[in-house]
Write a protein that holds these residues in place. Structure first.
Motif, PDB file in Angstrom:
ATOM      1  N   GLU A  81      37.090  49.844  42.766  1.00 62.89           N
ATOM      2  CA  GLU A  81      38.435  49.269  42.690  1.00 62.89           C
ATOM      3  C   GLU A  81      38.837  48.642  44.023  1.00 62.89           C
ATOM      4  O   GLU A  81      39.419  47.544  44.065  1.00 62.89           O
ATOM      5  CB  GLU A  81      39.444  50.336  42.288  1.00 62.89           C
ATOM      6  CG  GLU A  81      40.856  49.787  42.147  1.00 62.89           C
ATOM      7  CD  GLU A  81      41.855  50.802  41.632  1.00 62.89           C
ATOM      8  OE1 GLU A  81      42.946  50.385  41.208  1.00 62.89           O
ATOM      9  OE2 GLU A  81      41.535  52.010  41.661  1.00 62.89           O
ATOM     10  N   SER A  85      38.373  45.230  42.773  1.00 58.53           N
ATOM     11  CA  SER A  85      39.501  45.361  41.835  1.00 58.53           C
ATOM     12  C   SER A  85      39.014  45.843  40.474  1.00 58.53           C
ATOM     13  O   SER A  85      39.572  46.777  39.905  1.00 58.53           O
ATOM     14  CB  SER A  85      40.285  44.055  41.665  1.00 58.53           C
ATOM     15  OG  SER A  85      40.887  43.694  42.883  1.00 58.53           O
ATOM     16  N   ALA A  86      37.973  45.210  39.959  1.00 58.52           N
ATOM     17  CA  ALA A  86      37.405  45.627  38.671  1.00 58.52           C
ATOM     18  C   ALA A  86      35.994  45.069  38.543  1.00 58.52           C
ATOM     19  O   ALA A  86      35.689  44.011  39.100  1.00 58.52           O
ATOM     20  CB  ALA A  86      38.263  45.135  37.511  1.00 58.52           C
ATOM     21  N   ASP A  88      32.825  43.514  36.126  1.00 55.63           N
ATOM     22  CA  ASP A  88      32.660  42.749  34.892  1.00 55.63           C
ATOM     23  C   ASP A  88      31.726  43.474  33.922  1.00 55.63           C
ATOM     24  O   ASP A  88      31.880  43.346  32.702  1.00 55.63           O
ATOM     25  CB  ASP A  88      32.061  41.374  35.200  1.00 55.63           C
ATOM     26  CG  ASP A  88      32.973  40.521  36.062  1.00 55.63           C
ATOM     27  OD1 ASP A  88      33.932  39.969  35.510  1.00 55.63           O
ATOM     28  OD2 ASP A  88      32.728  40.429  37.286  1.00 55.63           O
ATOM     29  N   LEU A 131      40.243  49.382  34.575  1.00 52.73           N
ATOM     30  CA  LEU A 131      40.351  48.331  35.589  1.00 52.73           C
ATOM     31  C   LEU A 131      40.094  46.958  34.975  1.00 52.73           C
ATOM     32  O   LEU A 131      40.766  45.979  35.323  1.00 52.73           O
ATOM     33  CB  LEU A 131      39.365  48.593  36.728  1.00 52.73           C
ATOM     34  CG  LEU A 131      39.539  49.898  37.514  1.00 52.73           C
ATOM     35  CD1 LEU A 131      38.475  49.996  38.610  1.00 52.73           C
ATOM     36  CD2 LEU A 131      40.929  49.992  38.120  1.00 52.73           C
ATOM     37  N   GLN A 134      43.265  46.018  33.130  1.00 52.49           N
ATOM     38  CA  GLN A 134      44.301  45.594  34.063  1.00 52.49           C
ATOM     39  C   GLN A 134      44.050  44.186  34.583  1.00 52.49           C
ATOM     40  O   GLN A 134      44.980  43.400  34.780  1.00 52.49           O
ATOM     41  CB  GLN A 134      44.374  46.574  35.236  1.00 52.49           C
ATOM     42  CG  GLN A 134      44.907  47.939  34.873  1.00 52.49           C
ATOM     43  CD  GLN A 134      44.765  48.949  36.015  1.00 52.49           C
ATOM     44  OE1 GLN A 134      44.465  48.598  37.155  1.00 52.49           O
ATOM     45  NE2 GLN A 134      44.975  50.220  35.704  1.00 52.49           N
ATOM     46  N   GLY A 135      42.775  43.870  34.803  1.00 54.48           N
ATOM     47  CA  GLY A 135      42.421  42.548  35.313  1.00 54.48           C
ATOM     48  C   GLY A 135      42.190  41.514  34.233  1.00 54.48           C
ATOM     49  O   GLY A 135      41.797  40.382  34.532  1.00 54.48           O
ATOM     50  N   LYS A 136      42.425  41.912  32.972  1.00 55.63           N
ATOM     51  CA  LYS A 136      42.218  41.020  31.825  1.00 55.63           C
ATOM     52  C   LYS A 136      40.793  40.446  31.813  1.00 55.63           C
ATOM     53  O   LYS A 136      40.572  39.255  31.587  1.00 55.63           O
ATOM     54  CB  LYS A 136      43.260  39.900  31.801  1.00 55.63           C
ATOM     55  CG  LYS A 136      44.698  40.406  31.710  1.00 55.63           C
ATOM     56  CD  LYS A 136      45.674  39.276  31.516  1.00 55.63           C
ATOM     57  CE  LYS A 136      47.113  39.775  31.537  1.00 55.63           C
ATOM     58  NZ  LYS A 136      47.385  40.847  30.555  1.00 55.63           N
ATOM     59  N   ILE A 137      39.842  41.324  32.093  1.00 53.41           N
ATOM     60  CA  ILE A 137      38.436  40.938  32.129  1.00 53.41           C
ATOM     61  C   ILE A 137      37.764  41.322  30.814  1.00 53.41           C
ATOM     62  O   ILE A 137      37.761  42.497  30.441  1.00 53.41           O
ATOM     63  CB  ILE A 137      37.714  41.640  33.302  1.00 53.41           C
ATOM     64  CG1 ILE A 137      38.283  41.151  34.637  1.00 53.41           C
ATOM     65  CG2 ILE A 137      36.204  41.406  33.235  1.00 53.41           C
ATOM     66  CD1 ILE A 137      37.784  41.926  35.829  1.00 53.41           C
TER      67      ILE A 137
END
Length: 262
Positions: A81, A85-86, A88, A131, A134-137
């Motif tokens: 994180e 951040s996140a 893939d 994560l 949250q990151g819209k991944i």
């Protein structure tokens, strides 16, 4: 196969990265330009791995993780994180294997086995896909299981139970994460001698090859190519599935020289 830079710059987490399948998968993603988080309890082996020329231009994080300890798993997630951040892609590859008779197995040994083979993938998937959300991944999770998930031998009970459960965990997470565009699949690699954890005799390896319809052991391109495919856009409509890459061994009982054709 060339994925035309599809994985370039993607953040990929691989547990058990110092092992035979983990290192093969790591090299496959490095060759596609991905950034890697390489996790294993054997930090010295991780450092040895990244000295391979294939990693010369690869951005990576090296993390010594004891997957039997939830605090160590939590630390791995915190590092990811902080740095990315996140992720893939998450590859839950690490796993314990040793022959153990269930009737003689101490509860503590059972707990450690399941902690590494089942609970750690659960915790990593739970925390790292949060994560992603949250990151819209629209990420991808791959669980490395085994043909042992489909059949069991005396002495292999704990391993088969853990891998069968991981296969079902794959399906359960696939359903829950589908609304977020996160796909969860599993790959069941074939037999590959060479593990430093499980030393095998030449006679054992020969007998195993005799049981594989395609007549060879799993090589460095087989399982990794399946993983790359399932993480790629070409598999965008595949989730909750298991791709078996074992030369036909789990298809059924096989005896070479059975007299049918040449």
């Amino acid at each position: 196969m060339n994925y035309d830079q599809e994985f370039a710059g993607k953040h990929v987490v691989i547990t058990g990265a110092a092992g035979i399948f983990g290192s093969w998968i790591a090299k496959a993603f490095a060759g596609q330009g991905a950034s890697l988080c390489l996790s294993d309890i054997r930090e010295d082996k991780l450092k040895e791995l990244i000295r391979d020329p294939l990693f010369k231009n690869t951005e990576f994080i090296v993390h010594r993780t004891d997957l039997s300890e939830p605090n160590s798993v939590a630390d791995l997630c915190a590092v990811i994180e902080k740095e990315w951040s996140a992720p893939d892609i998450l590859i839950n590859n690490a796993g314990l294997y040793h022959r153990q008779i269930l009737m003689d197995m101490p509860p503590r040994a059972w707990e450690e086995f399941m902690a590494v083979n089942l609970t750690a993938p659960f915790l990593l998937t739970q925390n790292l896909t949060k994560l992603m959300i949250q990151g819209k991944i629209p990420g991808s999770v791959i669980n490395i299981i085994s043909g042992a998930a489909f059949s069991v031998q005396v002495g292999g009970g704990p391993y088969s139970v853990s891998k069968a459960a991981l296969a079902m965990l794959t399906r359960a997470f696939a359903l829950e994460l589908a609304p977020h565009g996160i796909r969860v699949n599993s790959v069941a690699p074939g037999f590959a001698p060479g593990s430093e954890v499980s030393h095998l005799t030449d006679d054992y390896v020969s007998k195993m090859v005799e049981s594989i319809p395609l007549g060879r052991t799993s090589g460095p391109e087989d399982a990794p190519q399946a993983v790359l495919f399932l993480c790629s856009a070409a598999a965008a409509f595949i989730t909750g599935a298991t791709l078996t890459v074992d030369g036909g061994r789990t298809a059924g009982t096989y005896k070479r020289n059975h007299g049918l054709g040449k």
